[in-house]
Scaffold this active site. Structure first.
Site, short mmCIF file in Angstrom:
data_model
loop_
_atom_site.label_atom_id
_atom_site.label_comp_id
_atom_site.label_asym_id
_atom_site.label_seq_id
_atom_site.Cartn_x
_atom_site.Cartn_y
_atom_site.Cartn_z
N THR A 195 140.30 13.44 74.37
CA THR A 195 140.27 14.53 73.40
C THR A 195 140.14 15.91 74.04
O THR A 195 139.51 16.06 75.09
CB THR A 195 139.08 14.33 72.42
N GLU A 251 138.18 18.01 73.06
CA GLU A 251 136.75 18.34 73.09
C GLU A 251 136.19 18.27 74.51
O GLU A 251 135.16 18.87 74.80
CB GLU A 251 135.96 17.36 72.20
N TYR A 306 129.52 14.03 71.75
CA TYR A 306 130.84 13.39 71.56
C TYR A 306 131.75 13.69 72.74
O TYR A 306 132.37 12.78 73.32
CB TYR A 306 131.46 13.90 70.25
N LYS A 352 133.30 10.98 75.46
CA LYS A 352 134.75 10.81 75.61
C LYS A 352 135.18 11.10 77.05
O LYS A 352 136.12 10.49 77.56
CB LYS A 352 135.48 11.72 74.63
P1 NAP Z 1 138.65 8.35 62.48
O1 NAP Z 1 139.58 8.52 61.32
O2 NAP Z 1 137.27 8.88 62.36
O3 NAP Z 1 138.57 6.78 62.80
C1 NAP Z 1 137.63 6.26 63.68
C2 NAP Z 1 137.78 4.75 63.67
O4 NAP Z 1 136.84 4.18 64.60
C3 NAP Z 1 137.50 4.09 62.32
O5 NAP Z 1 138.45 3.07 62.10
C4 NAP Z 1 136.12 3.48 62.52
O6 NAP Z 1 135.87 2.36 61.72
C5 NAP Z 1 136.21 3.06 63.98
N1 NAP Z 1 134.90 2.78 64.58
C6 NAP Z 1 133.82 3.60 64.56
N2 NAP Z 1 132.78 3.00 65.17
C7 NAP Z 1 133.22 1.77 65.58
C8 NAP Z 1 132.60 0.68 66.22
N3 NAP Z 1 131.32 0.72 66.58
N4 NAP Z 1 133.34 -0.43 66.50
C9 NAP Z 1 134.64 -0.49 66.11
N5 NAP Z 1 135.28 0.52 65.48
C10 NAP Z 1 134.58 1.64 65.19
O7 NAP Z 1 139.28 8.97 63.79
P2 NAP Z 1 140.80 9.45 64.09
O8 NAP Z 1 140.93 10.86 63.69
O9 NAP Z 1 141.74 8.42 63.58
O10 NAP Z 1 140.79 9.45 65.69
C11 NAP Z 1 141.16 8.28 66.41
C12 NAP Z 1 140.61 8.38 67.82
O11 NAP Z 1 141.14 9.54 68.47
C13 NAP Z 1 139.09 8.54 67.91
O12 NAP Z 1 138.67 7.85 69.07
C14 NAP Z 1 138.88 10.03 68.08
O13 NAP Z 1 137.66 10.27 68.75
C15 NAP Z 1 140.10 10.39 68.92
N6 NAP Z 1 140.61 11.75 68.77
C16 NAP Z 1 140.91 12.22 67.52
C17 NAP Z 1 141.45 13.49 67.39
C18 NAP Z 1 141.80 14.06 66.05
O14 NAP Z 1 141.99 15.28 65.95
N7 NAP Z 1 141.94 13.23 65.01
C19 NAP Z 1 141.69 14.27 68.54
C20 NAP Z 1 141.40 13.72 69.80
C21 NAP Z 1 140.88 12.45 69.90
P3 NAP Z 1 135.15 2.50 60.26
O15 NAP Z 1 136.28 2.73 59.28
O16 NAP Z 1 134.49 1.18 60.10
O17 NAP Z 1 134.21 3.65 60.32
N1 GDD Z 2 133.64 19.67 60.04
C1 GDD Z 2 133.42 20.96 59.74
N2 GDD Z 2 132.88 21.28 58.53
N3 GDD Z 2 133.77 21.89 60.66
C2 GDD Z 2 133.58 23.19 60.32
C3 GDD Z 2 133.04 23.58 59.09
C4 GDD Z 2 132.66 22.59 58.15
O1 GDD Z 2 132.18 22.86 57.06
N4 GDD Z 2 133.01 24.95 59.08
C5 GDD Z 2 133.50 25.37 60.23
N5 GDD Z 2 133.85 24.31 61.00
C6 GDD Z 2 134.40 24.37 62.38
C7 GDD Z 2 133.63 23.54 63.40
O2 GDD Z 2 132.45 24.24 63.83
C8 GDD Z 2 134.69 23.41 64.49
O3 GDD Z 2 134.69 24.56 65.31
C9 GDD Z 2 136.01 23.40 63.71
O4 GDD Z 2 135.69 23.82 62.37
C10 GDD Z 2 136.70 22.05 63.65
O5 GDD Z 2 135.77 21.09 63.21
P1 GDD Z 2 136.24 19.60 62.84
O6 GDD Z 2 137.36 19.62 61.87
O7 GDD Z 2 135.01 18.83 62.49
O8 GDD Z 2 136.90 19.07 64.21
P2 GDD Z 2 136.42 19.14 65.72
O9 GDD Z 2 137.34 20.08 66.43
O10 GDD Z 2 134.98 19.37 65.85
O11 GDD Z 2 136.69 17.63 66.21
C11 GDD Z 2 137.93 16.98 65.88
O12 GDD Z 2 138.88 17.26 66.87
C12 GDD Z 2 138.57 16.75 68.18
C13 GDD Z 2 139.70 17.21 69.11
O13 GDD Z 2 139.45 18.50 69.55
C14 GDD Z 2 137.65 15.48 65.77
O14 GDD Z 2 138.79 14.85 65.26
C15 GDD Z 2 137.33 14.87 67.11
O15 GDD Z 2 137.25 13.43 66.98
C16 GDD Z 2 138.45 15.24 68.09
O16 GDD Z 2 138.20 14.69 69.36
#
Ligand code: NAP
Ligand code: GDD
Length: 345
Positions: free
Chosen positions: A125, A127, A149, A153
């Protein structure tokens, strides 16, 4: 027919990746952790819930992971499962390491012990860049995570590289920047903004609260990004790749775009916790700031350079932020109808 195990099958990326792999004629084993109910609403919404073979799988249980991998002998293992919400990781730092770092390590060790040729994909990620050292960030940018987090990662990222270098395993890391979709979890800021504007438009709420409006993110479309995951695992040489759009925007701008989709015109006044976003047509306050949504340490700006994956695999983003917001807003109405007519979890 190739077989893929996908952890995180019930999450946003798991659902889209499964759909993409099924279309490529890959057998998808969906690894889910036990819950009160078995169906994932995302898989059901995409109409693929019956096409996936479910596998009970907990990332903190080594024996279960090892047995599954040894028995199934998957061609691919996509490790998308994680405690993925940055905010919660500050309250659950140990659990976050347990699942995100040690979970990945358990999978890697299982593939090694079972002596398989399984191609491993780790969901790394942006992050991990945290307090960024260069703009934009690429595969050579030094890491400086700013959350438990991000730390977990980064540890998993290095574990994946370590297994590649030590044992010649086909381990790749996709360093994905924020990617969103109608299937995004409710707690993430984009989905929260879209859902709240929808609720305002239905007269269910008057306004909603956000934290830091100035943070900048590089937002892409999840459906584009899972294609990159599949491309990465099919390269001859395992490696690490940034997947991003090379554009960055504030939370404030995202609000303005989403507001427009629901017929509001957001203007801002005040500073810090006193700032409000109001509809300039009616003067009604629609957004307030609440410090409870601030993070102990913030990632101020993320913007990723995707040149490497473009050159090596031909991947590039296809969806602009404006189109992404528009599609999230229009799908929000459909999703609402879906939840009203289906009993799903
Ligand atoms: P998400 O919607 O929050 O899904 C997370 C998944 O992980 C869910 O299916 C959850 O299952 C499962 N999980 C959580 N704890 C677990 C455990 N102990 N054992 C087995 N499974 C578990 O996340 P996403 O947005 O699809 O992201 C997918 C992956 O990419 C994650 O690893 C995230 O950190 C990474 N990532 C995401 C982004 C982004 O912007 N979306 C960016 C960079 C990296 P439950 O349904 O049971 O909770
Ligand atoms: N969630 C949330 N809720 N974020 C807020 C809010 C709020 O009410 N207000 C402002 N923010 C700001 C957070 O402080 C952060 O800077 C930004 O919005 C994005 O927050 P999120 O959407 O929660 O995403 P993230 O960037 O912290 O994390 C997501 O992206 C990562 C990749 O950069 C997640 O999907 C991570 O799993 C992923 O790795």
């Amino acid at each position: 027919m190739k077989t893929a195990i996908v952890t995180g099958i019930t999450g946003q990326d798991g659902a889209y990746l499964a759909q993409y792999l099924l279309n490529k004629n890959v057998r998808v084993i969906g690894a889910f952790r036990r819950g009160a109910e078995r169906t994932s609403w995302r898989l059901k919404y995409l109409g693929i819930d019956k096409d996936i073979e479910p596998l009970e799988f907990e990332l903190s249980e080594f024996a279960q992971i090892f047995k599954a991998i040894k028995d199934i002998k998957p061609d691919y293992f996509y490790n998308l499962g994680a405690m993925s919400f940055v905010g919660t990781s500050f309250d659950q730092p140990l659990y976050t390491q347990e699942v995100n770092y040690l979970g990945a390590l358990r999978v890697l060790e299982s593939i090694r012990l079972a002596e398989l040729e399984t191609r491993f994909y780790q969901a790394s990620t942006s992050e991990m860049f945290g307090e960024v050292k260069t703009i934009p960030q690429n595969e050579l940018t030094p890491f400086h995570p700013r959350s438990p987090y991000g730390v977990s990662k980064l540890a998993a990222h290095w574990a994946s590289i370590n297994y590649r270098e030590s044992y010649g395993m086909h381990c790749s890391n996709g360093i994905l920047f924020n990617h969103e979709s109608p299937l995004r979890g409710d707690e993430f800021v984009t989905k929260k903004i879209v859902s709240c504007f929808f609720q305002i438009s239905q007269n269910n709420i008057d306004f909603f609260e956000l934290g830091n409006l100035d943070a900048k993110r590089d937002w892409g479309y999840a459906k584009d990004y899972v294609e990159g995951m599949e491309m990465i695992t099919n390269l001859d040489k395992p490696d690490d790749f940034v997947i991003a759009t090379n554009k960055t925007n504030t939370i404030r701008y995202f609000c303005e775009l989403a507001a427009n989709e629901f017929g509001y015109n957001i203007a801002w006044k005040g500073k810090g916790v006193e700032e409000i976003g109001f509809d300039s047509k009616t003067n009604k306050t629609l957004i307030r700031v609440n410090p409870k949504f601030y993070r102990p340490a913030e990632v101020d700006i993320l913007i990723g350079c995707y040149d490497k994956i473009k050159k090596v695999a031909g991947w590039k983003p296809k969806t602009s932020l404006e189109d992404l917001v528009s599609l999230m807003c229009s799908e929000e109405i459909k999703l609402n109808n879906f939840f009203n007519t289906n009993k799903v979890n």
